[in-house]
Structure formats: structure tokens, C-alpha cells
Design a protein around this motif. Structure first.
Motif, PDB file in Angstrom:
ATOM      1  N   GLY A 377     -37.619  28.905  35.709  1.00  0.00           N
ATOM      2  CA  GLY A 377     -36.553  29.577  34.968  1.00  0.00           C
ATOM      3  C   GLY A 377     -36.977  29.807  33.528  1.00  0.00           C
ATOM      4  N   ALA A 378     -36.151  30.575  32.795  1.00  0.00           N
ATOM      5  CA  ALA A 378     -36.573  31.006  31.464  1.00  0.00           C
ATOM      6  C   ALA A 378     -36.350  29.958  30.376  1.00  0.00           C
ATOM      7  CB  ALA A 378     -35.827  32.277  31.094  1.00  0.00           C
ATOM      8  N   ILE A 379     -35.555  28.940  30.646  1.00  0.00           N
ATOM      9  CA  ILE A 379     -35.348  27.933  29.602  1.00  0.00           C
ATOM     10  C   ILE A 379     -36.260  26.745  29.852  1.00  0.00           C
ATOM     11  CG2 ILE A 379     -33.664  26.435  28.424  1.00  0.00           C
ATOM     12  CD1 ILE A 379     -33.265  29.423  27.815  1.00  0.00           C
ATOM     13  N   ASP A 380     -35.875  25.819  30.686  1.00  0.00           N
ATOM     14  CA  ASP A 380     -36.743  24.654  30.814  1.00  0.00           C
ATOM     15  C   ASP A 380     -36.268  23.713  31.919  1.00  0.00           C
ATOM     16  OD1 ASP A 380     -38.795  22.965  30.305  1.00  0.00           O
ATOM     17  OD2 ASP A 380     -37.904  22.033  28.536  1.00  0.00           O
ATOM     18  N   PHE A 381     -36.600  24.000  33.158  1.00  0.00           N
ATOM     19  CA  PHE A 381     -36.391  23.038  34.242  1.00  0.00           C
ATOM     20  C   PHE A 381     -34.985  22.441  34.266  1.00  0.00           C
ATOM     21  CE2 PHE A 381     -41.132  22.122  33.483  1.00  0.00           C
ATOM     22  CZ  PHE A 381     -41.539  23.031  34.447  1.00  0.00           C
ATOM     23  N   GLN A 382     -33.988  23.281  33.996  1.00  0.00           N
ATOM     24  CA  GLN A 382     -32.607  22.788  34.035  1.00  0.00           C
ATOM     25  C   GLN A 382     -32.195  22.480  35.473  1.00  0.00           C
ATOM     26  OE1 GLN A 382     -30.752  22.222  31.059  1.00  0.00           O
ATOM     27  NE2 GLN A 382     -32.939  22.331  30.622  1.00  0.00           N
ATOM     28  N   PRO A 383     -31.141  21.671  35.646  1.00  0.00           N
ATOM     29  CA  PRO A 383     -30.703  21.373  37.017  1.00  0.00           C
ATOM     30  C   PRO A 383     -30.501  22.652  37.840  1.00  0.00           C
ATOM     31  CG  PRO A 383     -29.553  19.961  35.482  1.00  0.00           C
ATOM     32  CD  PRO A 383     -30.375  20.912  34.654  1.00  0.00           C
ATOM     33  N   MET A 422     -33.435  23.372  45.444  1.00  0.00           N
ATOM     34  CA  MET A 422     -33.532  24.063  44.147  1.00  0.00           C
ATOM     35  C   MET A 422     -34.771  24.975  44.135  1.00  0.00           C
ATOM     36  SD  MET A 422     -33.790  22.295  40.403  1.00  0.00           S
ATOM     37  CE  MET A 422     -35.512  21.872  40.306  1.00  0.00           C
ATOM     38  N   TYR A 423     -35.895  24.442  44.634  1.00  0.00           N
ATOM     39  CA  TYR A 423     -37.114  25.265  44.694  1.00  0.00           C
ATOM     40  C   TYR A 423     -36.876  26.465  45.619  1.00  0.00           C
ATOM     41  CZ  TYR A 423     -39.404  20.848  43.135  1.00  0.00           C
ATOM     42  OH  TYR A 423     -39.763  19.711  42.475  1.00  0.00           O
ATOM     43  N   GLN A 520     -27.457  17.840  50.065  1.00  0.00           N
ATOM     44  CA  GLN A 520     -26.353  18.087  49.116  1.00  0.00           C
ATOM     45  C   GLN A 520     -26.639  17.521  47.733  1.00  0.00           C
ATOM     46  OE1 GLN A 520     -23.145  16.204  51.182  1.00  0.00           O
ATOM     47  NE2 GLN A 520     -22.677  18.006  52.418  1.00  0.00           N
ATOM     48  N   SER A 521     -27.722  16.740  47.642  1.00  0.00           N
ATOM     49  CA  SER A 521     -27.886  15.937  46.423  1.00  0.00           C
ATOM     50  C   SER A 521     -28.186  16.773  45.183  1.00  0.00           C
ATOM     51  CB  SER A 521     -28.955  14.871  46.637  1.00  0.00           C
ATOM     52  OG  SER A 521     -30.197  15.477  46.919  1.00  0.00           O
ATOM     53  N   HIS A 522     -28.924  17.856  45.327  1.00  0.00           N
ATOM     54  CA  HIS A 522     -29.199  18.661  44.137  1.00  0.00           C
ATOM     55  C   HIS A 522     -27.908  19.279  43.597  1.00  0.00           C
ATOM     56  CE1 HIS A 522     -29.975  22.761  42.454  1.00  0.00           C
ATOM     57  NE2 HIS A 522     -30.501  21.974  41.552  1.00  0.00           N
ATOM     58  N   LEU A 532     -21.379  25.493  37.054  1.00  0.00           N
ATOM     59  CA  LEU A 532     -20.997  26.882  36.739  1.00  0.00           C
ATOM     60  C   LEU A 532     -21.891  27.549  35.696  1.00  0.00           C
ATOM     61  CD1 LEU A 532     -17.112  26.360  36.796  1.00  0.00           C
ATOM     62  CD2 LEU A 532     -18.453  27.604  38.488  1.00  0.00           C
ATOM     63  N   GLY A 533     -23.153  27.139  35.656  1.00  0.00           N
ATOM     64  CA  GLY A 533     -24.095  27.823  34.763  1.00  0.00           C
ATOM     65  C   GLY A 533     -24.242  27.201  33.385  1.00  0.00           C
ATOM     66  N   LEU A 534     -23.553  26.089  33.127  1.00  0.00           N
ATOM     67  CA  LEU A 534     -23.801  25.377  31.868  1.00  0.00           C
ATOM     68  C   LEU A 534     -25.250  24.894  31.887  1.00  0.00           C
ATOM     69  CD1 LEU A 534     -20.556  23.204  31.617  1.00  0.00           C
ATOM     70  CD2 LEU A 534     -21.253  25.009  30.006  1.00  0.00           C
ATOM     71  N   HIS A 535     -25.861  24.756  30.717  1.00  0.00           N
ATOM     72  CA  HIS A 535     -27.251  24.280  30.712  1.00  0.00           C
ATOM     73  C   HIS A 535     -27.603  23.636  29.384  1.00  0.00           C
ATOM     74  CE1 HIS A 535     -27.094  28.551  29.603  1.00  0.00           C
ATOM     75  NE2 HIS A 535     -28.200  28.397  28.905  1.00  0.00           N
ATOM     76  N   HIS A 536     -28.620  22.809  29.467  1.00  0.00           N
ATOM     77  CA  HIS A 536     -29.194  22.121  28.297  1.00  0.00           C
ATOM     78  C   HIS A 536     -28.139  21.375  27.484  1.00  0.00           C
ATOM     79  CE1 HIS A 536     -32.286  21.098  25.495  1.00  0.00           C
ATOM     80  NE2 HIS A 536     -33.159  21.917  26.061  1.00  0.00           N
TER      81      HIS A 536
END
Ligand code: GCV
Length: 715
Positions: A377-383, A422-423, A520-522, A532-536
Motif C-alpha cells: 500500500g501507499a502508506i506503510d503496512f497498515q492493518p 490481507m495479502y 477471521q483474525s485479520h 472503515l479505512g482509518l489508518h496510522h
């Protein structure tokens, strides 16, 4: 059996059950129950090709597995001298039987690393043939057969053929020479540089073996935040010793190259890539490396990022920087993996846009032995992150995928998160650059743009912890990464099931519920961390625990407020044309879908849109209620996992069972910590009560803001 021997045997079995510390990973070779001896006669009657280090490994592996599966000593002392073998593992030129039964065309299709496993009847007996075009291919085929034996999975009549889709399947270790591991949570680095090159630890061989068993064929043993020392003669000897140990397992070594090395260890006044002396320095250094390691894979470089030196220091492009190293390794067949993780706090643009803006314009300017390594992704390995817009945007430059296996942003070692879904989500994302079906997976397997090189990297989660990865279940992430690098389209459910069967048991009452829990764990972690798309929004620097209040300090793009932008009016990062317009970096079809509130998948909502707290979600809840309910769901799922795992006690040895349970309790507590801290923080802005069913925080916001764990590992 005499009673005394029986007693000793039973004591041995019960001791070994209790003493399972997980070191053996998915190569447990635990006893098969009676009736599951499908492969016994084959594994007990083996003939391999000529003597070589790799064939020795193959033979030892079969003996080890045999002894484990059938609780018997291996029947033959010399596995190479059989007249009537039932399992033949050989290159075509080494076995008449293979020459007669495997066509040239079939062999050609296997390439250098693919293998085939074939069942035939000859001399009045059933036989299994494993063949391929290299000894390493045979090693891969052997592991495959042993995995089938452990699962008691019959060979399909048509046999098995497997060819890797990605050529270079690499682990990236962020290991420092002082043995700390950046973002590593499973102890120290397994490379004991001080003892190298004189001591080759058994763990190095076990590491190589584990990697070979899942098809990994390369390793970058040093941190991308590189230390130039590793390129000095003393360290090259140490690296060469590791390369020698790994070679029979098909693992190539790569090193990280610090861009300023010509100055730091070469005594030059500059590292300008266009300076002839600098160019010569890299050529000489590379020649020296190949004298030590003739099959050295090449360099991995992090430049112009987070304080690392790079071509920007000399006003040169990333291509000019990469090409000088590429020219140096080219005569020896080496490659350069140049990271696209380039961004700067001095660039006013949204961090999301910076790598694309830097690399897209220089597509086609890299030498043909450079591959650009792009994070998922473009930021950094976020969940959770939408796929990186560079995928699909550089048709003239091979791009490789970089996944993070270590859980920098997903709860470190104690939070169970099976990362394959996720991958998979990223790999199966459709870039639409050549119409529907242009998946990220097709970009990196080279088929979309006919790349000349393909590769995948995974930032390792391995350390000196006895079970290698901290959490026993995080072994599954290493395993699944290897499998996905071999074939990026492997379903995460299949990998989870296989890992469970190889690591614990094939009992369905265990495999099915635990597989469900893994799958389901991820999403569970996303729910209680960044729904809902929150990050960092994690804590500063160590990224352990919640930190939505993180603001100020040396870099805005390392704070939470930069990303969530919460105010009384709403929350989320507007990346549509009315905001940073990062969306324009994607294909028009994606811009349309993600730019439109009606069609954007809600999992990416706040990644691309800033929305009022009372915005209506698809299920009828307001945004605020939806956020709160996701946090609550994550908390409940983490609790439910404890209950599921407790029921699994009869199927798991006590040591691993207790270890996992204890970590799950930590995870469950921390899910509550995340929920309460984030909802208290965002609640200040939303000014709305918690919806029904959401647990009340035990403390006030100040309490959570003051929590400041010291010496969190991995920084
Ligand atoms: C190796 C993130 C991590 C850093 C890491 C960096 C990178 O920013 O926090 O520890 O540095 O990514 O991928 O280079």
C-alpha cells in the motif's frame, strides 16, 4: 515389545508431546495414526540421484519424516543402492526410469525450479517419480510429497506438477549487525555475526530448510536501514559463510547497500552516482563480493527515505541511483531491488502520492536488471490499505511486491492475525489498467506487462525465540508468504488448512474451527484497530497500542492527526479531487468507484473520504455508531477466540496450547484498550453517545493518553 521398553517408549512419547516448543514449525513429522500409511512403502524404498549436498538433504529429510510418521527406524542404511526402489528422486539424466516415463516436453514446462510427482507402475510394482531440472526442484518436490504424506493425502492419478510463478521469492530481514531487529518482535536476530564465519549454527541450516520447504529462494540478511560495514571484507567473509550454508537449500543471499558506502567505507568525498570514481568504487566492491560469494543475488536499497542517503542528495533521480549499482552487478548476473518507499516530510504532498509522483515519470529509465520494490500500500503496512497505485502504472519497469510479515502495525507478536487474507486482498485487487481483470497479482507475476523479472519480498517475522516467530500462529504467516510467493493466487483458506494440518493435527474437529478463527483474525484486528479505512492511528514510534491523539513532533506524516483529520465536523482523509486527489493515481474505473460514496467499499471509506459523524452507512448506522460497533465487534471476536482455543485443548500439546492461550488473553485485553482509547478520543469530536452494545471504557481519555510502555522491542 518388552514391558520396560514399552514404558520407556511411552515416557518418550509423553515427554515429546509436552516439550513441543514449536521449533519444528510446519515440519513436525508427527506420528500418523494407523491406517494412514499411504506412503510408507515408497518412503522406505528410495533411490535418489548422485551424491551431492542437496541429495544428502533430500535423503536426510525422508529419513527424518519416515521416523516421525511411522515411529520406526528407517529401513535402509544406504538409500542410494536399491535395486527395486519405489520412490525415485532424480534428474532425468540420472534415472532410466524417469527418462522412460517423463517426456521432454513435460520437463521443459517445469523451468529451472518446477517439479513433477508422478505415479507409475513398472516391474510389477507401483512407483513414485519426482523429477525436475535442478536438484533444488527435486528438494521442493520431496517436501511436497512429505507434506502429502503427513496429511495422508493421496496422490491424484495425474500426479502433481508445480512451477513457481514468481522467480525470486525473498525474505527481507530488517536485522542489524548488533543483532537487534527493526520491527522484530521474536527476540534478536538469528545471525550471530560475532561467531561468524567460524561457527555455523544449526539454526541457520534449519532456517534454510524451512524456507526451502515453502519455496523461498532468497534472503536479504540485513536491514534496509543499512550499515555500510556489511560490505567490508570482514563482514563479507561472514556473509559468505552463510551463503555456503544456504546454497544446498537453494537460498541465495542478497545484501542491503547503503547509498553513502563509497564515502563511509571507501573514503571518497562523494557518493554522487554520476561521479566516475563512485561508479568505479561500486564496481570494485561488487567484484570483491562475488569473489566471496559467486552466486550473490544482488543489492536491496532504501534510498531517500526516513533519513537514508540517496540520489536526492546529489539532485539525481532514483533511476540514476539504481543504475550505478545495476551496472556493477550486471557482469555477474546480479540484480538491484530498489525500493519505492521514498517520501519526505519536506514534500508538501499527501504522503500517499509521493512514491508514485517520484517513480511514474521515470518508468523505463532503469537498467534491465533493476526491479522496483513496492510496498503493498501507499502508506506503510497498515492493518488495511488499498493497493499501491504504482501497481499497473509502470509497464516498462519490473515491479515487485513487498509485504510485511512481521506485525509492526498489527499488534506485534502477541496479536493473532493470519495475514494471508490481507495479502490475498491486495493481490486480487483489480488495477483496471488494462481493463477488468488486471489484478495486482498479474502485475507482479509479470504477465500484465511482460516483465523480464519477477520477485516478491516479505519482511521477516523471525527471531531467536524458540518458536521463531513469537506467536505460534505467526509461523503461518511465514508459511503462507512462501506459498504465495510461489503462486500468488493460492487461496488463504487452503494455506491455513495445510499449515494447521502440518503443524498440529489433521483432526477435522480441530482444523475446521481453528481455520475459521484464522481466516477471521485479520479482519478482527482491523475492527479493533482501524475500521472503515482509518489508518496510522497507533502510538508514536514503536506503533504498539492506540495513539489517535499523536500529533506534532518532528514529522507531521508520522502522526495520527495527519491521517484521521478528526474534528467536530467529521473524520477521514479526503483523497478525492476536493482533497489531496491521490485517487487520480489510480485507473479511471477505480477513481470512479472509490470516488463515489455509493460505490466505494466501506472498508476504504475513511481512507479516501472525510465524512460527517452522522453520515449514513449502508447498514443504516451513522458513521459514528458504525465505527463504535466495529471496535466492539473486534473486542468480541478476540474474546471468542479464547473460547474456541480453550476447546482445542485435547488436540494440542500443552506447551503450545498454553502459550497461544496466554497470548490470546493479552490480545483480548488489548483489543479493549484499542476500543476504549479510540472511542474516547474520537468521541470528543463526535459528541455522540456510544451505541447500544458497545462496552463502556473503564478509564477516562487521559488515562490512555498517559500509558507509555517503555522499551517496546523492535525500534
Ligand atoms: C526499516 C516503516 C517502519 C520503519 C522501516 C520503514 C521501511 O516506516 O516504521 O522501521 O524501516 O518502514 O520500510 O523502510
Amino acid at each position: 515389545m518388552k514391558p520396560i521398553y514399552l514404558l520407556i517408549y511411552l515416557l518418550f512419547i509423553s515427554f515429546s508431546l509436552q516439550a513441543n516448543d514449536g521449533y519444528k514449525l510446519w515440519l513436525q513429522y508427527y506420528p500418523l495414526t494407523s491406517g494412514n500409511e499411504l506412503y510408507q512403502t515408497f518412503l522406505g524404498n528410495v533411490k535418489t540421484g548422485d551424491q551431492s549436498p542437496t541429495f544428502d538433504i533430500i535423503q536426510e529429510e525422508i529419513k527424518l519424516a519416515y521416523n516421525g510418521f511411522y515411529k520406526e527406524s528407517y529401513p535402509k542404511a544406504n538409500v542410494m543402492s536399491l535395486d527395486q526402489p519405489q520412490l525415485i528422486i532424480a534428474l532425468p539424466g540420472q534415472s532410466e526410469m524417469i527418462l522412460r516415463n517423463v517426456s521432454k516436453v513435460d520437463l521443459e514446462k517445469l523451468g529451472p525450479e518446477g517439479y513433477l510427482i508422478k505415479k507409475i507402475t513398472a516391474d510389477g510394482a507401483e512407483k513414485i517419480l519426482i523429477s525436475g531440472n535442478s536438484e533444488i526442484a527435486l528438494l521442493y518436490g520431496t517436501f511436497r510429497l512429505l507434506q502429502a504424506a503427513q496429511k495422508n493425502q493421496p496422490l491424484p492419478n495425474e500426479g502433481m506438477v508445480s512451477v513457481p510463478t514468481i522467480e525470486r521469492r525473498i525474505l527481507n530481514h530488517w536485522d542489524n549487525l548488533n543483532r537487534t531487529v527493526e520491527r522484530g518482535y521474536a527476540g534478536f536476530s538469528i545471525w550471530n555475526w560475532h561467531r561468524l564465519p567460524r561457527h555455523i549454527d544449526q539454526q541457520y541450516l534449519d532456517y534454510a530448510r524451512a524456507n526451502a520447504s515453502i519455496g523461498i529462494n532468497g534472503t536479504v540478511i540485513t536491514n534496509v536501514n543499512a550499515n555500510a560495514l556489511v560490505l567490508t571484507a570482514d563482514y563479507l567473509k561472514k556473509t559468505a559463510a552463510l551463503a555456503d550454508a544456504f546454497r544446498p537449500y537453494g537460498i541465495k543471499i542478497y545484501l542491503t547497500a547503503r547509498f553513502s558506502s563509497p564515502m563511509e567505507i571507501g573514503g571518497l568525498p562523494t557518493a554522487d552516482p554520476l561521479d566516475p570514481e563512485v561508479q568505479q568504487w561500486w564496481k570494485d566492491k561488487t567484484k570483491e563480493i562475488y569473489e566471496h560469494i559467486p552466486d550473490f543475488g544482488g543489492f536491496l536499497v532504501k534510498a531517500d527515505s526516513e533519513g537514508q542517503p540517496g540520489p536526492h542528495n546529489y539532485k539525481r533521480t532514483q533511476a540514476e541511483g539504481a543504475n550505478i549499482l545495476a551496472d556493477a552487478v550486471k557482469p555477474f548476473g546480479g540484480i538491484v531491488m530498489w525500493r519505492a518507499f521514498v517520501y519526505s516530510e519536506e514534500t508538501p504532498d499527501d504522503r500517499h502520492k509521493q512514491a508514485y509522483n517520484e517513480f511514474k515519470p521515470i518508468d523505463g529509465e532503469f537498467r534491465d536488471n533493476v526491479i522496483v520494490q513496492v510496498k503493498n500500500g501507499a502508506i506503510d503496512f497498515q492493518p488495511r490499505e488499498p493497493f499501491h497505485p504504482l501497481f499497473g502504472a509502470m509497464p516498462k519497469t519490473p515491479l515487485m511486491m513487498e509485504f510485511q510479515i512481521t506485525q509492526e502495525y498489527l499488534g506485534h507478536d502477541t496479536h493473532l492475525a493470519y495475514l494471508a487474507p490481507m495479502y490475498e486482498e491486495v493481490l486480487q485487487s483489480d488495477t483496471h489498467v488494462q481493463g477488468p481483470g488486471s489484478t495486482v497479482s498479474k502485475v507482479i507475476d509479470g504477465s500484465l506487462h511482460q516483465y523480464s523479472m519477477t520477485a516478491m519480498a516479505g519482511v521477516a517475522n523471525i527471531g531467536t525465540d524458540r518458536n521463531w516467530t513469537g506467536h505460534h500462529f505467526h509461523q503461518a504467516n511465514w508459511f503462507a508468504y512462501g506459498r504465495l510467493a510461489w503462486n500468488p493466487n493460492t487461496p488463504s483458506a487452503d494455506m491455513a488448512e495445510e499449515w494447521l494440518q502440518l503443524t498440529f493435527t489433521t483432526e477435522e474437529e480441530f482444523v475446521q474451527p481453528v481455520k475459521k478463527m484464522m481466516l477471521q483474525s485479520h479482519e478482527m484486528v482491523v475492527n479493533y484497530m482501524t475500521p472503515l479505512g482509518l489508518h496510522h492511528i497507533m502510538a508514536r514510534s514503536h506503533h504498539y497500542g492506540p495513539g489517535p491523539w499523536v500529533t506534532g513532533g518532528e514529522r507531521a506524516d508520522w502522526t495520527a492527526t495527519y491521517y484521521h483529520k478528526a474534528t467536530e465536523k467529521g473524520v477521514g482523509f479526503d483523497r478525492t479531487p476536493s482533497g489531496s486527489n491521490a485517487l487520480e493515481q489510480y485507473a479511471p474505473a477505480i477513481q470512479e468507484t472509490w470516488g463515489n460514496l455509493e460505490t466505494i467499499p466501506e472498508k476504504y471509506l475513511l481512507w479516501f473520504h472525510h465524512l460527517p459523524w452522522d453520515y449514513g452507512l449502508k447498514d443504516g448506522n451513522s458513521l459514528w455508531d458504525g465505527i463504535a460497533l466495529h471496535y466492539q465487534k473486534g473486542v468480541e471476536e478476540a474474546w471468542q477466540n479464547i473460547l474456541t482455543w480453550e476447546e482445542m485443548k485435547p488436540f494440542v500439546d500443552p506447551e503450545r496450547h498454553a502459550h497461544v492461550l496466554s497470548f490470546m488473553k493479552i490480545q483480548s485485553e488489548e483489543a479493549i484498550w484499542w476500543r476504549d482509547a479510540c472511542l474516547l478520543y474520537f468521541g470528543q469530536f463526535s459528541q455522540k453517545p456510544l451505541p447500544e452494545g458497545v462496552g463502556k471504557p473503564a478509564h477516562d481519555l487521559e488515562h490512555y493518553m498517559k500509558l507509555n510502555p517503555k522499551f517496546v522491542p523492535g525500534i
